[in-house]
Design an enzyme around this catalytic site. Structure first.
Site: not given
Ligand code: NAD
Length: 428
Positions: A94, A106, A146, A190, A362
């Site tokens: 991404k 992550k 998240d 987003t 971000s």
């Protein structure tokens, strides 16, 4: 999602497929099929009743050839190392497709945050940082919120890190609250990013927003700003949105054929993205239970709720009028549905391109933190538009040049960029 088995195998299969298309060297594949670094650790937390509970934590750094690792921390009872590995891998692709100079990471903790008090959550967040602080940082790995984590939690984590390193370091983590080092425009990022890619796809397909209608699944953060963006940025009509109703344990679609008013609907939607049915009905919305959004007679579908929503069964309900699917959610389309969509010639903006606006802002947050200088919301959104437009263009060019589906093209662009960075750094 956490709990799904084989998420990492799926990520590896997708990678292998594109590695074949790119005829990648087997040694390069061996580097990219697996994360470069993985951390698994235990976090002891003093609970409110005085007992100690030990939580399992993870951080996976998939590849940092293009820059510091980047990716959220999930607090979820079904978290596993494989989910974290898969999500870290997808973050590498991404960030690369959005062409931001970051790699893929992550993190997670096996916990249901709803079972913790505020104080217990804060101690767990600080405990996570105490275990990981030597291996994160604005030049190493930059976490974010998240599933199950919030801007407030990012604030505690940033504070703990700053105490441990002995200096204020807001750029160690993003998704912080505005006023506490967060960026303006993150809330819209987003959903507006989805709309910038929709605008570019419509130009390519010769579609006019004034005459093309949109149906959206979901009405959370992404869906709300995609709906506002389609109406206010492109001047088009969104005719329905949908949501999950926890009380009724079913989904509902809210339709207004002459165009929904997203800002009004937001005013009657709770923090989980559930719309108040009575208030919507009183305002003239037609409310249908189930998946009605997918069979609407529109030109554009935007799944923006959760994964697996366009599958072997639901794909058959898509109207012949649909020409474009913009994947706001992560993984909304199953591989079986993808085949049907390809055959029907529907143009797809794949998830990790379409919803890259969040990670892009971000990144902007980290840049502003490092400069200690903050942009206006207009500046943030303008820079976001430039990034999303360029990302879309590079994927479309690849799709046209190699005659491949947009999803494969997005992977090809991303993997080629990571391989190039590894070459330039002398790793391969
Ligand atoms: P959210 O929790 O704010 O909203 C989710 C929405 O989906 C809610 O309105 C909920 O009611 C609805 N929903 C859930 N199940 C449904 C169902 N079966 N039918 C219809 N509606 C349903 O989540 P979000 O932040 O908007 O994220 C949505 C998707 O976008 C997720 O896949 C997420 O991973 C992805 N995503 C989000 C961001 C971001 O910045 N928020 C960034 C990239 C990707």
């Amino acid at each position: 999602m956490a709990g799904q088995t084989n998420a990492f195998e799926m990520a590896q299969r997708q990678f292998d497929h594109v590695a074949d298309l790119l005829k990648l060297d087997p040694q390069v594949r061996e580097i990219l099929r697996w994360p470069l670094r993985e951390f698994a650790f235990r976090i002891p937390v003093r609970m409110d009743d005085g007992t100690i509970r030990v939580f399992q934590g993870f951080r996976v750094q998939h590849n940092d050839a293009r820059g510091p690792n980047k990716g959220g921390i999930r607090f979820h009872p079904a978290e596993t190392i494989d989910t974290v590995r898969a999500l870290a891998t997808w973050m590498t692709w991404k960030c690369a497709v959005a062409d931001i100079p970051l790699g893929g990471g992550k993190g997670g903790v096996i916990v249901d945050p709803a079972t913790l008090s505020v104080g217990e959550k804060e101690r767990l967040c600080r405990g996570w940082v105490q275990q990981m602080w030597r291996n994160i940082g604005n030049r190493q790995d930059v976490p974010a919120p998240d599933v199950g984590t919030t801007p407030q939690m990012m604030g505690w984590m940033m504070d703990e890190y700053s105490k441990l390193v002995g200096e204020y370091t807001p750029g160690v983590i993003t998704g912080k609250p505005v006023g506490g080092g967060g960026s303006l425009g993150r809330t819209e990022a987003t959903g507006f990013g989805v709309i910038y890619t929709v605008r570019e796809a419509m130009k390519h397909l010769g579609m006019d927003p004034k005459t093309c209608k949109v149906a959206i699944q979901g009405f959370g953060n992404v869906a709300q700003y995609a709906a506002i963006g389609y109406a206010e940025i492109l001047g088009g009509k969104v005719i329905c949105v949908s949501c999950w109703d926890r009380a009724d344990r079913t989904s509902y679609t809210f339709t207004k054929e002459d165009g929904i008013d997203a800002r009004f609907l937001m005013s009657i939607t709770d923090q989980y993205g559930t719309i108040d049915k009575e208030a919507a009905k009183a305002a003239g919305y037609v409310i249908e239970p189930g998946d009605a959004w997918i069979s609407k007679d529109v030109e554009i579908l935007i799944p923006a709720a959760l994964e697996g929503q366009i599958n072997a069964e639901t794909v058959q309900k898509i109207s012949p009028r649909v020409r474009l699917i913009a994947e706001g959610a992560n993984g909304p389309t199953t591989p079986e549905a993808d085949e049907v969509i390809k055959e029907r010639g529907i143009f797809v903006i794949p998830d990790f391109l379409c919803n890259a606006g969040g990670v892009t802002v971000s990144y902007f947050e980290g840049v502003q933190n490092d400069m200690n200088f903050y942009w206006t919301k207009e500046e943030v959104l303008e820079k976001l538009d430039t990034k999303m437009t360029l990302a879309f263009k590079s994927v479309l060019d690849m799709a046209l040049q190699e005659n491949v589906f947009m999803r494969d093209a997005a992977y090809m662009v991303a993997i080629a960029r990571v391989v190039k960075a590894m070459e330039l750094r002398g790793w391969i």
